[in-house]
Design a protein around this motif. Structure first.
Motif, mmCIF file in Angstrom:
data_model
loop_
_atom_site.group_PDB
_atom_site.id
_atom_site.type_symbol
_atom_site.label_atom_id
_atom_site.label_comp_id
_atom_site.label_asym_id
_atom_site.label_seq_id
_atom_site.Cartn_x
_atom_site.Cartn_y
_atom_site.Cartn_z
ATOM 1 N N LYS A 44 37.630 49.923 22.056
ATOM 2 C CA LYS A 44 36.207 49.823 21.436
ATOM 3 C C LYS A 44 35.595 49.321 19.594
ATOM 4 O O LYS A 44 34.715 48.240 19.502
ATOM 5 C CB LYS A 44 35.852 51.379 20.712
ATOM 6 N N LEU A 45 37.044 49.452 18.813
ATOM 7 C CA LEU A 45 36.536 48.785 17.599
ATOM 8 C C LEU A 45 36.848 47.859 17.636
ATOM 9 O O LEU A 45 36.037 46.256 16.652
ATOM 10 C CB LEU A 45 37.556 50.074 16.846
ATOM 11 N N TYR A 46 37.411 46.434 18.498
ATOM 12 C CA TYR A 46 37.774 45.558 18.419
ATOM 13 C C TYR A 46 36.489 44.846 18.866
ATOM 14 O O TYR A 46 36.524 43.874 18.362
ATOM 15 C CB TYR A 46 38.886 45.123 19.316
ATOM 16 N N ASN A 47 35.897 45.381 19.956
ATOM 17 C CA ASN A 47 34.291 44.925 20.209
ATOM 18 C C ASN A 47 33.559 45.292 19.648
ATOM 19 O O ASN A 47 32.142 45.064 19.813
ATOM 20 C CB ASN A 47 34.660 44.816 21.578
ATOM 21 N N THR A 48 33.663 45.684 18.610
ATOM 22 C CA THR A 48 31.876 46.800 18.446
ATOM 23 C C THR A 48 31.561 45.273 17.148
ATOM 24 O O THR A 48 32.178 44.669 16.801
ATOM 25 C CB THR A 48 32.080 47.513 17.334
ATOM 26 N N PRO A 49 30.093 45.482 17.255
ATOM 27 C CA PRO A 49 29.469 44.004 16.554
ATOM 28 C C PRO A 49 29.203 44.763 14.923
ATOM 29 O O PRO A 49 28.947 43.383 14.776
ATOM 30 C CB PRO A 49 27.748 44.610 17.077
ATOM 31 N N ILE A 50 29.350 46.162 14.962
ATOM 32 C CA ILE A 50 30.128 46.155 13.544
ATOM 33 C C ILE A 50 31.061 45.675 13.337
ATOM 34 O O ILE A 50 32.344 45.372 13.820
ATOM 35 C CB ILE A 50 30.066 48.067 12.611
ATOM 36 N N VAL A 51 31.075 44.823 11.828
ATOM 37 C CA VAL A 51 31.962 44.116 11.131
ATOM 38 C C VAL A 51 32.927 44.709 10.569
ATOM 39 O O VAL A 51 32.753 45.937 9.487
ATOM 40 C CB VAL A 51 32.150 43.006 9.802
ATOM 41 N N VAL A 52 34.535 44.777 11.540
ATOM 42 C CA VAL A 52 35.367 45.796 10.778
ATOM 43 C C VAL A 52 36.932 44.987 10.223
ATOM 44 O O VAL A 52 37.463 43.939 11.092
ATOM 45 C CB VAL A 52 35.904 46.356 11.401
ATOM 46 N N LEU A 53 37.228 45.435 9.019
ATOM 47 C CA LEU A 53 38.587 44.499 8.500
ATOM 48 C C LEU A 53 38.950 45.731 7.915
ATOM 49 O O LEU A 53 38.712 46.777 7.158
ATOM 50 C CB LEU A 53 37.798 43.176 7.636
ATOM 51 N N SER A 54 40.745 45.411 7.239
ATOM 52 C CA SER A 54 41.142 46.235 6.898
ATOM 53 C C SER A 54 43.056 45.730 6.239
ATOM 54 O O SER A 54 43.231 43.963 6.752
ATOM 55 C CB SER A 54 42.296 47.201 7.717
ATOM 56 N N HIS A 55 42.916 45.853 5.094
ATOM 57 C CA HIS A 55 44.381 44.950 4.618
ATOM 58 C C HIS A 55 45.305 46.329 4.052
ATOM 59 O O HIS A 55 45.380 47.121 3.625
ATOM 60 C CB HIS A 55 44.105 44.604 3.041
ATOM 61 N N GLY A 56 46.585 46.023 3.846
ATOM 62 C CA GLY A 56 47.695 46.912 3.915
ATOM 63 C C GLY A 56 48.199 46.868 2.080
ATOM 64 O O GLY A 56 47.172 46.888 1.717
ATOM 65 N N THR A 57 49.105 47.448 1.590
ATOM 66 C CA THR A 57 49.191 48.084 0.463
ATOM 67 C C THR A 57 50.704 47.101 -0.471
ATOM 68 O O THR A 57 50.996 47.694 -1.416
ATOM 69 C CB THR A 57 49.853 49.329 0.892
ATOM 70 N N GLU A 58 50.664 45.856 -0.023
ATOM 71 C CA GLU A 58 51.299 45.464 -0.888
ATOM 72 C C GLU A 58 50.737 44.451 -2.193
ATOM 73 O O GLU A 58 49.807 45.126 -2.441
ATOM 74 C CB GLU A 58 51.499 43.588 -0.273
ATOM 75 N N ASP A 59 51.265 43.846 -3.179
ATOM 76 C CA ASP A 59 51.431 43.588 -4.535
ATOM 77 C C ASP A 59 49.823 43.030 -3.854
ATOM 78 O O ASP A 59 48.895 43.464 -5.462
ATOM 79 C CB ASP A 59 51.893 43.661 -4.452
ATOM 80 N N ASP A 60 49.934 41.653 -3.027
ATOM 81 C CA ASP A 60 48.751 40.875 -3.179
ATOM 82 C C ASP A 60 47.871 41.210 -1.917
ATOM 83 O O ASP A 60 48.599 40.695 -0.650
ATOM 84 C CB ASP A 60 49.244 39.211 -3.496
ATOM 85 N N PRO A 61 46.804 42.279 -1.438
ATOM 86 C CA PRO A 61 47.362 42.745 0.108
ATOM 87 C C PRO A 61 46.597 42.018 0.915
ATOM 88 O O PRO A 61 45.979 40.739 0.642
ATOM 89 C CB PRO A 61 46.180 43.403 -0.969
ATOM 90 N N VAL A 62 47.852 41.966 2.070
ATOM 91 C CA VAL A 62 47.217 41.167 3.223
ATOM 92 C C VAL A 62 46.254 41.375 3.761
ATOM 93 O O VAL A 62 46.568 43.116 4.053
ATOM 94 C CB VAL A 62 48.409 40.498 3.849
ATOM 95 N N LEU A 63 45.903 40.990 4.586
ATOM 96 C CA LEU A 63 44.587 41.435 5.320
ATOM 97 C C LEU A 63 45.202 42.024 6.833
ATOM 98 O O LEU A 63 46.776 41.155 7.215
ATOM 99 C CB LEU A 63 43.356 40.762 5.999
ATOM 100 N N ASN A 64 45.496 43.048 7.227
ATOM 101 C CA ASN A 64 46.078 43.036 8.928
ATOM 102 C C ASN A 64 45.212 43.439 9.944
ATOM 103 O O ASN A 64 45.442 44.504 10.631
ATOM 104 C CB ASN A 64 47.155 44.536 8.407
ATOM 105 N N TYR A 65 44.350 43.502 9.002
ATOM 106 C CA TYR A 65 43.092 43.927 10.908
ATOM 107 C C TYR A 65 41.304 43.272 10.846
ATOM 108 O O TYR A 65 41.142 43.091 9.480
ATOM 109 C CB TYR A 65 43.061 45.483 11.468
#
Length: 157
Positions: A44-65
């Motif tokens: 459901k989250l992957y296919n929603t038309p709403i843009v959703v993204l996230s990043h982790g906790t690295e010193d220079d956070p990398v997108l993880n979703y």
């Protein structure tokens, strides 16, 4: 576009989808996406038309979703999207402002009126309006990064 279920183990992706949606629910008091009984929160989250993204906790956070809407907007496939530092989604001149904003979100938990300019992989500028940015906090109270969601945006020509 690659299916994120094939990019990571099913358990990890379902867990990350729950982290995103449950953190949103706790902080904002409402659902990010409506999931009916028997439906997968991951799908459901992957296919929603709403843009959703996230990043982790690295010193220079990398997108993880990034769901399909995010991948399309930033003109990147799953592997490319989830391998870049999140700061690279902003133009160089916008990065200091972005950093200040994310620090503010980290301190207060969320911001539900984000407006800003981001840039796609091909250099197209994206104007985002009324976005929501929130902290990802797991069931043990551990900070796991930040996520963003928005439905209103346009390319700036």
């Amino acid at each position: 576009m690659a299916n994120w279920g094939t990019m990571q183990g099913i358990g990890a992706t379902e867990a990350h989808a729950r982290l995103i949606t449950e953190s949103f629910q706790r902080l904002l008091g409402r659902a990010l996406v409506e999931v009916n009984e028997g439906e997968s929160i991951r799908d459901k989250l992957y296919n929603t038309p709403i843009v959703v993204l996230s990043h982790g906790t690295e010193d220079d956070p990398v997108l993880n979703y990034g769901n399909t809407a995010a991948q399309s907007l930033w003109e990147r496939d799953w592997d490319d999207f989830t391998s870049i530092p999140s700061r690279l989604t902003a133009e160089p001149m916008e990065r200091a402002e972005r950093d200040q904003f994310l620090k503010k979100v980290a301190e207060q938990g969320y911001d539900d009126n984000f407006n800003g300019i981001r840039v796609s992989s091909t250099g197209r500028r994206i104007a985002i309006e009324r976005g929501i940015v929130w902290n990802l906090i797991d069931e043990h109270g551990v900070y796991r990064g930040q996520a963003a969601a928005f439905a209103t945006y346009s390319y700036i020509e």
